[in-house]
Design a protein around this motif. Structure first.
Motif, mmCIF file in Angstrom:
data_model
loop_
_atom_site.group_PDB
_atom_site.id
_atom_site.type_symbol
_atom_site.label_atom_id
_atom_site.label_comp_id
_atom_site.label_asym_id
_atom_site.label_seq_id
_atom_site.Cartn_x
_atom_site.Cartn_y
_atom_site.Cartn_z
ATOM 1 N N ASP A 168 -1.137 7.876 3.779
ATOM 2 C CA ASP A 168 -1.135 9.245 3.890
ATOM 3 C C ASP A 168 -0.907 9.633 5.321
ATOM 4 O OD1 ASP A 168 -1.328 10.581 1.049
ATOM 5 O OD2 ASP A 168 -3.089 9.034 1.436
ATOM 6 N N ASP B 152 2.527 7.537 1.245
ATOM 7 C CA ASP B 152 2.877 9.049 1.905
ATOM 8 C C ASP B 152 3.225 8.432 3.373
ATOM 9 O OD1 ASP B 152 3.114 10.270 -0.247
ATOM 10 O OD2 ASP B 152 1.190 11.449 0.221
ATOM 11 N N ASN C 272 4.534 9.365 -2.985
ATOM 12 C CA ASN C 272 5.329 10.345 -3.581
ATOM 13 C C ASN C 272 6.387 11.038 -2.608
ATOM 14 O OD1 ASN C 272 2.853 11.505 -2.933
ATOM 15 N ND2 ASN C 272 3.543 13.187 -3.992
ATOM 16 N N HIS C 273 5.550 11.436 -1.267
ATOM 17 C CA HIS C 273 6.287 12.070 -0.385
ATOM 18 C C HIS C 273 7.518 11.334 0.315
ATOM 19 C CE1 HIS C 273 3.761 15.889 0.880
ATOM 20 N NE2 HIS C 273 3.089 15.190 -0.113
ATOM 21 N N HIS D 224 -0.643 3.706 -3.750
ATOM 22 C CA HIS D 224 -0.645 4.893 -3.356
ATOM 23 C C HIS D 224 -1.454 5.977 -4.292
ATOM 24 C CE1 HIS D 224 0.153 8.781 -1.384
ATOM 25 N NE2 HIS D 224 0.712 9.158 -2.260
ATOM 26 N N HIS E 62 -3.530 9.185 -1.357
ATOM 27 C CA HIS E 62 -2.844 10.297 -2.188
ATOM 28 C C HIS E 62 -3.955 11.322 -2.584
ATOM 29 C CE1 HIS E 62 -0.289 12.233 -4.730
ATOM 30 N NE2 HIS E 62 -0.939 12.214 -5.901
#
Ligand SMILES: [Fe+2]
Ligand SMILES: [Fe+2]
Length: 252
Positions: A14, A44, A74-75, A163, A203
């Motif tokens: 992240d 991320d 996901n980002h 993630h 995440h």
């Protein structure tokens, strides 16, 4: 100096690198390289998954002198150019895993992004509308990717790099209403069949630092916001150690 009785990994997820991050991550990466033999990035990596953000991160990573192994989050998919993000990072020497395995200093690393769907008996089942079945199938496919990566490894020590969270334990602290979007127990199944020494994921920015699989394997949530909040006086990576593979004596 590390005498290679152990291999040290600096793990963080992240980073959510954006265009304004240019010049801001180098110091952090330098500290991570100084402390560890390899860097694990748990998805991320970018904020919106744009080519420009990926380029900024690739430039920031240019000072890194140790192997970098990553999964996307996901980002990194938001702008539908995840392949370009992956290629840009690969161009900077990052090994981006999506159901693959690599060996670093004799330690096996199996990586996959993972997916959502919930935990234990509260897991979303493949039943009803096609959209629900598709959602569940996405988590199943990610679990297959993790399984096939793990099955390739023959090293005595192994790490699973994700993630999304494979257990509920490391999402605790988040609002219970969103647990199901933070990970899936389906990712835990391969970890029971192909044991690893540890699991790292991101995440869950407000989750818990550490938990265990049903098999007792430690699971570390290394989301950068969580590390920054918990250890405000330390650089935001988790330093994890595994024994180095024994050297085979000449002639043995
Ligand atoms: Fe994130
Ligand atoms: Fe995420």
């Amino acid at each position: 100096m590390n005498d290679r009785k152990e291999v040290r990994f600096a793990a963080v997820g992240d980073l959510h690198c954006n265009e304004a991050s240019a010049g801001t991550l180098r110091g952090f990466f330098a500290q991570a390289c100084e402390a560890a033999d390899a860097l694990l990035l748990c998805g991320d990596l970018t904020d919106y998954g744009t080519p420009k953000e990926a380029k900024v991160l690739a430039d920031e990573l240019s000072i890194v002198s140790v192997p970098v192994i990553a999964v996307l989050g996901n980002h990194d998919y938001e702008c539908n150019v995840a392949d370009e993000v992956r290629r840009t990072l690969q161009g900077a020497g990052v090994q981006v895993l999506d159901g693959e395995a690599v060996e670093v200093h004799g330690i096996g690393i199996a990586g996959a992004k993972g997916f959502a769907g919930g935990f234990g008996r509260a897991s979303l089942g493949s039943w009803g509308e096609g959209a629900i079945k598709q959602f569940v199938n996405e988590a199943v496919q990610e679990a297959f990717k993790l399984e096939s990566a793990l099955a390739k490894l023959r090293t005595p020590h192994r790490i699973a790099l994700l993630h999304y969270a494979p257990i509920a334990g490391t999402v605790q602290g988040e609002p219970p209403e969103i647990y199901a979007f933070l990970g899936s127990s389906r990712l835990e199944d391969p970890l029971l069949r192909y044991p690893v020494d540890m699991v790292v994921h991101g995440h869950a920015h407000r989750g818990a630092l550490q938990g265990r699989t049903m098999g007792g394997t430690p699971v570390y949530n290394v989301a950068k916001p969580l590390l920054q909040r918990t250890f405000p006086d330390q650089p935001p990576f988790r330093l994890l150690r595994l024994p180095a593979q024994a050297q085979i004596a000449p002639g043995a």
